[in-house]
Design a protein around this motif. Structure first.
Motif, PDB file in Angstrom:
ATOM      1  N   PRO C  93       4.810 -27.304 -16.503  1.00  0.00           N
ATOM      2  CA  PRO C  93       3.768 -26.406 -15.994  1.00  0.00           C
ATOM      3  C   PRO C  93       2.672 -26.149 -17.023  1.00  0.00           C
ATOM      4  N   LEU C 100       3.652 -22.733 -12.691  1.00  0.00           N
ATOM      5  CA  LEU C 100       5.001 -22.193 -12.846  1.00  0.00           C
ATOM      6  C   LEU C 100       5.316 -21.165 -11.757  1.00  0.00           C
ATOM      7  N   SER C 101       4.426 -20.195 -11.587  1.00  0.00           N
ATOM      8  CA  SER C 101       4.688 -19.147 -10.590  1.00  0.00           C
ATOM      9  C   SER C 101       4.715 -19.731  -9.187  1.00  0.00           C
ATOM     10  N   ALA C 103       5.652 -22.773  -8.307  1.00  0.00           N
ATOM     11  CA  ALA C 103       6.909 -23.498  -8.104  1.00  0.00           C
ATOM     12  C   ALA C 103       8.053 -22.527  -7.839  1.00  0.00           C
TER      13      ALA C 103
ATOM     14  N   ALA D 213       7.407 -12.364 -10.522  1.00  0.00           N
ATOM     15  CA  ALA D 213       6.592 -13.557 -10.354  1.00  0.00           C
ATOM     16  C   ALA D 213       6.599 -13.947  -8.873  1.00  0.00           C
ATOM     17  N   GLY D 214       5.435 -14.361  -8.357  1.00  0.00           N
ATOM     18  CA  GLY D 214       5.433 -14.922  -7.001  1.00  0.00           C
ATOM     19  C   GLY D 214       4.738 -14.081  -5.942  1.00  0.00           C
ATOM     20  N   TYR D 218      -2.082 -19.176  -3.909  1.00  0.00           N
ATOM     21  CA  TYR D 218      -3.263 -20.026  -4.031  1.00  0.00           C
ATOM     22  C   TYR D 218      -3.505 -20.823  -2.764  1.00  0.00           C
ATOM     23  N   ILE D 262       3.922 -21.225 -22.406  1.00  0.00           N
ATOM     24  CA  ILE D 262       5.143 -20.940 -21.643  1.00  0.00           C
ATOM     25  C   ILE D 262       6.365 -21.240 -22.500  1.00  0.00           C
ATOM     26  N   ARG D 272       6.311 -15.486 -21.684  1.00  0.00           N
ATOM     27  CA  ARG D 272       5.112 -15.733 -22.489  1.00  0.00           C
ATOM     28  C   ARG D 272       5.142 -14.807 -23.698  1.00  0.00           C
ATOM     29  N   GLU D 281      -1.811 -15.869 -12.569  1.00  0.00           N
ATOM     30  CA  GLU D 281      -2.326 -17.231 -12.753  1.00  0.00           C
ATOM     31  C   GLU D 281      -2.431 -17.899 -11.391  1.00  0.00           C
ATOM     32  N   ILE D 284      -1.420 -15.872  -8.308  1.00  0.00           N
ATOM     33  CA  ILE D 284      -0.013 -15.470  -8.144  1.00  0.00           C
ATOM     34  C   ILE D 284       0.427 -14.684  -9.369  1.00  0.00           C
ATOM     35  N   THR D 285       1.238 -13.667  -9.155  1.00  0.00           N
ATOM     36  CA  THR D 285       1.768 -12.927 -10.298  1.00  0.00           C
ATOM     37  C   THR D 285       2.722 -13.819 -11.091  1.00  0.00           C
ATOM     38  N   THR D 286       2.706 -13.599 -12.420  1.00  0.00           N
ATOM     39  CA  THR D 286       3.540 -14.419 -13.298  1.00  0.00           C
ATOM     40  C   THR D 286       4.820 -13.706 -13.703  1.00  0.00           C
ATOM     41  N   PHE D 374      16.303 -20.821 -11.230  1.00  0.00           N
ATOM     42  CA  PHE D 374      15.286 -21.864 -10.979  1.00  0.00           C
ATOM     43  C   PHE D 374      15.323 -22.949 -12.055  1.00  0.00           C
TER      44      PHE D 374
END
Lengths: 374, 374, 374, 374
Positions: C93, C100-101, C103, D213-214, D218, D262, D272, D281, D284-286, D374
């Motif tokens: 990523p 990354l997020s 995926a 995250a998620g 996008y 990352i 991070r 990013e 989407i939230t990380t 994941f």
């Protein structure tokens, strides 16, 4: 864009709504709302709740000196019986209501938390909103009426009445039916059902006079005015069917008997001599009267309750008994007027802009002229 | 949130749709879409256009190696007859179509610019979208079927058939009717109407098996699953009425005969022995089969055209003659399957989240367990 | 209501969009779209992909003889490199991207399924939609321009240029900057960054000339035109900040230095001598030029990749290397023009109705007269 | 889907909101709302109105015994000064307010009908809604804070404070600033501006800790969580700019300095060591903290009013004088917390379903496990 949300529980503090998107410059007296709130409470077959509540609206925002200013309008109708936090738990779901599925969906162990909101008392708020929508439509010469065509198997025979006559006869009937003979039979049927602890449904019809050709569109599935009206009417509690024009009859006749031939006279412009389509072709208004039927199932709370199951013990029981009507079709017609008025007011605002009534009228008149010269 | 828009004109380059909001991880082969596109074209009574176009979908986005990736899916079905810019102007509006009101609304002096989009050929795109929605529902054991219950006054008598039997009989019928005797009469009626230059409508029914209790809600007017389904079904070209469960019959019976009593068994959980409600109470699914009827008016383009008016000269004429079907009720059922599938897929995604099929299933299974223990 | 959705993957068959709600009667030549598609591809610092694709739009629906008919418009731009199903998996990523997020969210084990859609190539579709929105706005004398005010720390000094001059100078600059000196320094900075395997961001400004007073509203939070424009501009890939008028400077000055005093002359009506507000007060356009700045972060794909982690092995790696630009701020300005054009076209349609250009113009002229006489 | 509308005029009966779509099973005490209503009223530089109103919420629907039941929640905060119908007409539009454009748009000859709704008093309703959204987020360990980073040109220097420390210091500051020295200078600057009949703006920052995250996507332009947050924040009265993470600074640095590398550790998963992106990013939230800055222009009502024009006589005048603050940046931060909380609560409900808190948590935990593996 015209949009609204309602809120309130049946035994909560109040029934409310916020209506967003009404143009500025529309006179709105409480009285025009209260008239419809009263009409909503009437009808042979209504229960005791109707005698407890004497609904009067309070408008909390959106008006200055009874005139809209473009801001969202807030409607509040107090519940006199606002005992929601003290009322006992309900454990016996009533067939025909949201009781069981609602409790499962929201993971609620007391059905009261469902029925308080699922109750048709919510329509108080919609009727208030609808009264303002009607006031806007009236500025453009658009009138809405409803009448009952069937209750409990008794079907009215409506002779070829004009709009005004239909209104004046049906508004005088205790069941809002324009056939005086059927009216009497319906009342008797209601009394009979009440005595037997049973309930009745029926059919009401909505008629909109004066809507211009060109509201709604075939260009995208969710723009069809017929679909939008069906959405609104089917969202009324206990409505189980919606149809337009000659309704279900259209299924059984040949095209040559159903479609409304097109004529033209210089003065009138394009016109029809029949209106089987109910004022909508291809998802667009034709300029003829919009005619919609709605089928209402019988009230789901019965004096002699149906079989049910206690949701805690899982033992067979009789369904809960809440205050209820035996038949609410006459009132449902009033609610139908409200929701169709809201849809049409929204369609008018979409087509003619909606910042001020003066602007809307100017745009509307320009369009009328365009249509005349088409 | 699942949403979609369609585009395309009947004689334009293609019929298209973008479907946004499908979860990742769903296998979508062109073949499952093409099967429904074929089913949409069949049925005794279809016109010549059906023989010209042999619709095959091209998926232009949203898949990698035939599996969804969470991105919007684009469907394209080419029109073989893409002569829109060369076709002659249409000046004679057809009664029953959007022709006249559409031309007035959009200020178009050539009705072709209306009919090209108002045409039911648009449903090609919806059927493609619906096939993907069905594929998602199938992951949760939800199946959808349609069958014709009336054409041109001939009404089917459906004995108590199971879901599978209903499907297998109706899919073999040239009019998608599960009553073989009625099926023959319907075909004859269609032939007769065709000979007389007339057209027919009818009624089809949609049945959804396997939907969980708890889709939709009574909490706000526009969340009722019944209202949303009515919105979608009424948006199908030529549909004039929608009803649920026992439909219009509910208007005429007493509550005690209509509402579905509630029972419980440890293994099955809550259940009903009747399903008059058609799987929806209070705007929420009950877990029983969802049953919806739709009334379709006769095709509005007639072999022997109706009276109309030339929109330029304003002289009386006969309505325009476009290629058309005599009866499209069997196909409308397939379209009905598509639109109800889309609504239910949307409701499933709303309730269970919609980023990946794996996540949806996990959430769904958790809910099933919650329901089981309720 | 104007709405649109885009679709398409970077190496899929095509980039597409459906635009719904444009009025009938608007001339749309492919050429006006292709001009903006070309402008989107230019700019010093663009990568190889830009040389591979030579984007030309195909309009698949919504036009007859290059004129809109009220139907949804479909845009398709083919990808010459449509190898999505053959390209290798991506496991590393890239920091700064959705990799990354995305995926994780969609449960995808190959990041290619994310980056194909998250790619800024999606903006091809938005630029096409925007070109049509611009064409509508042009009918009302509304023009939109963009220019670059900063790249990689080099800030332009824009002297008091008129709209036309600003456009003509910036369109000739390789970085779309209206300060020729800064322009040169920016190019050098880009070359330098490229050499070092690095990337650059910057700031662009959007200017809308000719919008009438009265678009947007303060009456509900989601109606403010400033908020809607911010929504649209922030939805552009890599945009990290949006501001209006004097922008961030407004935070540091006193009210008396910021607010634009109001004057009146019979001929001009109400006017201002300053425009610190950037054409919007209280969420409504004032009639002055709308001025918006957007901050773009540096391109997230670097020639010398950053630290990352293999999503399968979880071992530290260098981020994946995709074809990419070093700096895309000039192109982002063109995309900014598109999205602000769409928002304003939507606001115009909402205020003036949107069935035909002729109707919109009549309504618009009526309003202009109302404003003149206010 | 979570949605809300507010209503109410500044000197009307009350400020209200309806919030639709909150899951059942969430405890909501009036006190958690009143705390934020109080925080909204504080801050050095507030006007007299703040001392007149002592806002307390009344919840009119949606709760039983202080717990949500899935129904829409109604908030009402009474206006003590509810003299709207008696207040004199306002004819002198204030630069910087909606006054002039609003009157033109809605065709209102008394600016009071504009300013009553355009007033930032509307945010009382949003803060109430936001407090409930925060309560939902708190169930998932998501916390929101705001602090002031600049007022009237004085910029705070925030050392590397942890979330808790930042909150505890800023909440004790009279201007909600975490830099005590700057805090004092800001107060002095406010006093100075007040004395000179002027007003101040500034910058506040929002920090959200604990979001997974998620959230956001996008895949379609209007799904990006960054764009949605910008929409919400820019809809706050007087906000003129929004940025994320390192904000405008990102424009001036090279990619290698901006993007957050990352890393992975078995216990922490992906992480991070920097958060320049501000937790988002590709829309989407990380999983890192969400960091948003908002630029607020100075209050537009000045003690020494600016030049204006009487809208009836068209003569030059001084702008109207309404009760107003000198600086409201500290309060705006509280409002910012509310609107970002609403957006994130909506995104959580969209991703994890929203019928009951128990169901949401189960789904959330399943996802956390999925992310972990994941």
């Amino acid at each position: 864009m015209l949009r609204y949300m309602t809120s309130g529980e049946s035994h909560g503090k109040a029934m409310l709504a916020i209506l967003d998107g009404m143009p500025a410059g529309l006179r709105v007296e409480d009285s025009i709302i209260n008239v419809d709130l009263s009409r909503r409470m009437l009808g042979h077959g209504r229960g005791k709740r109707m005698r407890i509540e004497a609904d009067k609206v309070r408008i909390l925002s959106g008006l200055r000196k009874s005139v809209t200013i473009g801001s969202p309008i807030t409607f509040m109708v107090n519940n006199i019986d606002d005992t929601i936090d003290r009322l006992p738990a309900v454990l016996h779901p009533r067939p025909g209501h949201a009781d069981l599925s609602g409790a499962i969906k929201y993971d609620l162990k007391d059905i009261r938390s469902v029925l308080e909101r699922a109750s048709a008392r919510e329509t108080v708020a919609r009727v208030a909103v609808g009264a303002v929508a009607k006031a806007l439509l009236a500025e453009f010469g658009i009138d809405i009426a409803s009448h009952v065509t069937a209750i409990g198997g008794i079907e009215a025979e409506i002779k070829d009445l004009g709009f005004k006559q239909l209104v004046s006869i049906s508004e005088r009937s205790p069941v809002r039916c324009a056939d005086p003979d059927a009216s009497k039979l319906m009342c008797a049927e209601i009394d009979d059902a009440m005595e037997e602890g049973d309930s009745l449904g029926g059919i009401f019809e909505l008629i909109v006079r004066g809507a211009p050709a060109g509201l709604g569109s075939y260009t995208q599935w969710d723009k069809r005015i017929s679909a939008r009206i069906a959405f609104a009417v089917m969202s009324i509690q206990a409505v189980r069917g919606v149809s337009f024009g000659t309704g279900i009859g259209a299924a059984h006749l040949r095209g040559s008997m159903v479609h409304d031939e097109i004529f033209y006279e210089k003065k009138r412009g394009f016109y029809r001599t029949t209106n089987n389509a109910g004022g909508i072709e291809g998802g667009i208004t034709t300029g003829e009267a919009i005619v919609v039927q709605a089928v209402m199932k019988p009230i789901a709370t019965l004096g002699l309750p149906l079989a049910s199951v206690n949701i805690r013990t899982k033992r067979p029981v009789r369904a809960a008994l809440e205050r209820a009507d035996v038949c609410a079709v006459p009132a449902a017609g009033v609610i139908g007027e409200a929701v169709i008025a809201i849809e049409l007011a929204g369609a008018m605002i979409e087509k003619f802009g909606g910042d001020s009534v003066r602007e809307m009228k100017r745009n509307y008149n320009g369009y009328k002229e365009q249509v005349r010269k088409f």
